[in-house]
Design a protein around this motif. Structure first.
Motif, PDB file in Angstrom:
ATOM      1  N   SER A 133       0.808  -1.231   0.000  1.00 15.26           N
ATOM      2  CA  SER A 133       0.000   0.000   0.000  1.00 15.26           C
ATOM      3  C   SER A 133       0.836   1.274   0.000  1.00 15.26           C
ATOM      4  O   SER A 133       0.324   2.357  -0.250  1.00 15.26           O
ATOM      5  N   ILE A 152       8.176   0.799  -0.557  1.00 17.71           N
ATOM      6  CA  ILE A 152       8.816  -0.070  -1.555  1.00 17.71           C
ATOM      7  C   ILE A 152       7.786  -0.985  -2.227  1.00 17.71           C
ATOM      8  O   ILE A 152       7.812  -1.178  -3.442  1.00 17.71           O
ATOM      9  N   ARG A 156      -2.559  -4.001   6.200  1.00 18.37           N
ATOM     10  CA  ARG A 156      -3.529  -4.123   7.302  1.00 18.37           C
ATOM     11  C   ARG A 156      -4.634  -3.086   7.181  1.00 18.37           C
ATOM     12  O   ARG A 156      -5.759  -3.339   7.541  1.00 18.37           O
ATOM     13  N   LYS A 157      -4.283  -1.911   6.665  1.00 12.90           N
ATOM     14  CA  LYS A 157      -5.269  -0.808   6.699  1.00 12.90           C
ATOM     15  C   LYS A 157      -5.931  -0.606   5.348  1.00 12.90           C
ATOM     16  O   LYS A 157      -5.259  -0.406   4.325  1.00 12.90           O
ATOM     17  N   TYR A 161      14.077  -6.295  15.296  1.00 14.18           N
ATOM     18  CA  TYR A 161      13.859  -6.185  13.834  1.00 14.18           C
ATOM     19  C   TYR A 161      14.998  -6.892  13.074  1.00 14.18           C
ATOM     20  O   TYR A 161      14.753  -7.695  12.166  1.00 14.18           O
ATOM     21  N   VAL A 194      16.310   3.182   3.132  1.00 11.83           N
ATOM     22  CA  VAL A 194      15.621   3.521   1.877  1.00 11.83           C
ATOM     23  C   VAL A 194      14.690   4.704   2.149  1.00 11.83           C
ATOM     24  O   VAL A 194      14.055   4.760   3.218  1.00 11.83           O
ATOM     25  N   THR A 224      11.705   6.033   2.411  1.00 12.49           N
ATOM     26  CA  THR A 224      10.253   5.805   2.495  1.00 12.49           C
ATOM     27  C   THR A 224       9.775   6.360   3.839  1.00 12.49           C
ATOM     28  O   THR A 224      10.588   6.759   4.687  1.00 12.49           O
TER      29      THR A 224
HETATM   30  N1  NAP Z   1      12.719   1.994   4.419  1.00 16.22           N
HETATM   31  C1  NAP Z   1      13.881   1.528   4.844  1.00 16.22           C
HETATM   32  O1  NAP Z   1      14.783   2.284   5.267  1.00 16.22           O
HETATM   33  C2  NAP Z   1      14.155   0.048   4.806  1.00 16.22           C
HETATM   34  C3  NAP Z   1      15.478  -0.386   4.948  1.00 16.22           C
HETATM   35  C4  NAP Z   1      15.760  -1.742   4.899  1.00 16.22           C
HETATM   36  C5  NAP Z   1      14.731  -2.642   4.716  1.00 16.22           C
HETATM   37  N2  NAP Z   1      13.442  -2.200   4.601  1.00 16.22           N
HETATM   38  C6  NAP Z   1      12.399  -3.201   4.437  1.00 16.22           C
HETATM   39  O2  NAP Z   1      11.721  -2.939   3.223  1.00 16.22           O
HETATM   40  C7  NAP Z   1      10.370  -3.407   3.322  1.00 16.22           C
HETATM   41  C8  NAP Z   1       9.422  -2.299   2.906  1.00 16.22           C
HETATM   42  O3  NAP Z   1       9.644  -1.197   3.775  1.00 16.22           O
HETATM   43  P1  NAP Z   1       9.036   0.259   3.497  1.00 16.22           P
HETATM   44  O4  NAP Z   1      10.087   1.214   3.865  1.00 16.22           O
HETATM   45  O5  NAP Z   1       8.415   0.325   2.162  1.00 16.22           O
HETATM   46  O6  NAP Z   1       7.904   0.275   4.643  1.00 16.22           O
HETATM   47  P2  NAP Z   1       6.553   1.123   4.757  1.00 16.22           P
HETATM   48  O7  NAP Z   1       6.619   2.322   3.886  1.00 16.22           O
HETATM   49  O8  NAP Z   1       6.301   1.300   6.204  1.00 16.22           O
HETATM   50  O9  NAP Z   1       5.447   0.121   4.155  1.00 16.22           O
HETATM   51  C9  NAP Z   1       5.159  -1.062   4.813  1.00 16.22           C
HETATM   52  C10 NAP Z   1       3.988  -1.744   4.141  1.00 16.22           C
HETATM   53  O10 NAP Z   1       3.717  -2.974   4.829  1.00 16.22           O
HETATM   54  C11 NAP Z   1       2.348  -2.983   5.318  1.00 16.22           C
HETATM   55  N3  NAP Z   1       2.367  -3.797   6.537  1.00 16.22           N
HETATM   56  C12 NAP Z   1       3.082  -3.601   7.672  1.00 16.22           C
HETATM   57  N4  NAP Z   1       2.857  -4.598   8.554  1.00 16.22           N
HETATM   58  C13 NAP Z   1       1.983  -5.454   7.957  1.00 16.22           C
HETATM   59  C14 NAP Z   1       1.375  -6.667   8.340  1.00 16.22           C
HETATM   60  N5  NAP Z   1       1.629  -7.228   9.527  1.00 16.22           N
HETATM   61  N6  NAP Z   1       0.532  -7.276   7.472  1.00 16.22           N
HETATM   62  C15 NAP Z   1       0.269  -6.726   6.255  1.00 16.22           C
HETATM   63  N7  NAP Z   1       0.822  -5.573   5.833  1.00 16.22           N
HETATM   64  C16 NAP Z   1       1.657  -4.941   6.668  1.00 16.22           C
HETATM   65  C17 NAP Z   1       2.013  -1.508   5.461  1.00 16.22           C
HETATM   66  O11 NAP Z   1       0.628  -1.237   5.414  1.00 16.22           O
HETATM   67  P3  NAP Z   1      -0.271  -1.232   6.782  1.00 16.22           P
HETATM   68  O12 NAP Z   1       0.439  -0.346   7.755  1.00 16.22           O
HETATM   69  O13 NAP Z   1      -1.598  -0.754   6.348  1.00 16.22           O
HETATM   70  O14 NAP Z   1      -0.309  -2.660   7.221  1.00 16.22           O
HETATM   71  C18 NAP Z   1       2.704  -0.946   4.211  1.00 16.22           C
HETATM   72  O15 NAP Z   1       1.930  -1.232   3.051  1.00 16.22           O
HETATM   73  C19 NAP Z   1      10.200  -3.876   4.765  1.00 16.22           C
HETATM   74  O16 NAP Z   1      10.368  -5.257   4.843  1.00 16.22           O
HETATM   75  C20 NAP Z   1      11.319  -3.161   5.507  1.00 16.22           C
HETATM   76  O17 NAP Z   1      11.703  -3.874   6.660  1.00 16.22           O
HETATM   77  C21 NAP Z   1      13.136  -0.872   4.626  1.00 16.22           C
END
Ligand code: NAP
Length: 254
Positions: A19, A22, A42-43, A159, A192, A194
């Motif tokens: 949603s 990434i 979730r949302k 984490y 990243v 985000t």
């Molecule tokens: N951004 C960074 O700096 C970074 C660095 C290294 C790795 N990562 C990894 O990259 C991936 C994507 O991260 P992002 O930065 O894009 O995160 P983000 O912007 O917070 O997006 C997370 C997404 O996952 C959903 N989500 C979270 N918990 C969930 C659950 N239990 N069940 C279903 N959906 C769930 C959220 O929607 P809802 O809240 O509505 O559920 C949202 O769509 C993650 O695995 C993160 O650990 C990110």
């Protein structure tokens, strides 16, 4: 993003956490490549705005599901198979973190919440998708982990443990599923740009400190991660399995 991928047209992808961030960018590029995409979060409101933004029509299914809830995961994969007939690739993109202190001071509930979304959820999705892919005798699983899986860091302890668990799960699944022509890999990014990491990169002092340890001189953009995830799901990576590709701008070498 350029035509870098091999054979993603008409492939059916389940992208967890699609949603925003990434996951949303993975879904956007997949739709551009004419793939079929199922996203979950979730949302419901986040899913609605993603749907409006992506304009994926009949090629996109957006479903509310918590990946750590078995019944939600079953419902998600049942709906994906019912709509598109198969699952060619699963992208375990869900990840979350909460503010934690030292491990010895942490409440069990905090541990469970972080492990649930980051590790148990990935396990449940891999288990469900793996069974479907075994019957198909083909499939790809790509999990987004983190460089937090490779070194201790304050506030990222549970984490990082969950992400390290996902990388080990990647190796085990790669070995178990290889006879059925299923490849399983992971992508481990550094910070990243985000919403997830905004409190850090939007603070110029923290940003400068982070970037000092990145030879390429910047943090990652979502696109840097999307490219590697889609490569691993494409025909270009047909003989790669059990690997974690680190996307860190060179941090590991200095
Ligand atoms: N951004 C960074 O700096 C970074 C660095 C290294 C790795 N990562 C990894 O990259 C991936 C994507 O991260 P992002 O930065 O894009 O995160 P983000 O912007 O917070 O997006 C997370 C997404 O996952 C959903 N989500 C979270 N918990 C969930 C659950 N239990 N069940 C279903 N959906 C769930 C959220 O929607 P809802 O809240 O509505 O559920 C949202 O769509 C993650 O695995 C993160 O650990 C990110």
């Amino acid at each position: 993003m350029g035509d870098l991928w091999f054979g993603l047209e008409d492939r059916v992808f389940v992208v967890t956490g699609g949603s925003r961030g990434i996951g949303l960018e993975i879904a956007r590029e997949l739709l551009r490549q004419k793939a079929k995409v199922v996203i979950c979060a979730r949302k419901q409101d986040g899913l609605e705005s993603a749907k409006n933004e992506l304009q994926g029509g009949d090629s996109l299914l957006a479903l509310q599901a918590h990946v750590a809830k078995e019944e939600d995961v079953n419902r998600l994969f049942d709906a994906a198979v019912e709509k598109f007939g198969r699952i060619d690739a699963l992208v375990n993109n869900v990840g979350m973190n909460l503010p934690t202190g030292a491990l010895v001071e942490t409440e069990l509930g905090m541990w469970q919440k972080i492990i649930d979304s980051n590790l148990t959820g990935t396990y449940l999705c891999c288990r469900r998708a793996g069974k479907i892919m075994r019957e198909q005798k083909t499939g790809r699983i790509v999990s987004v982990t983190s460089t937090a899986a490779h070194r201790a860091s304050p506030g990222m302890n549970i984490y990082g443990i969950a992400k390290a668990g996902t990388e080990m799960m990647t190796k085990n699944l790669a070995s178990e599923l290889a006879p059925d022509n299923i490849c399983v890999n992971a992508v481990a990014p550094t910070m990243v740009k985000t919403g997830f990491s905004e409190p850090f990169w939007s603070n110029s002092e923290i940003y400068d400190m982070v970037v000092k340890n990145i030879p390429l001189g910047r943090i990652a953009e979502p696109e840097d991660v999307v490219k590697v995830v889609l490569f691993l799901a494409s025909d270009g990576a047909s003989f790669i399995t059990g690997q974690t590709i680190v996307v860190d701008g060179g941090s590991a070498v200095i």
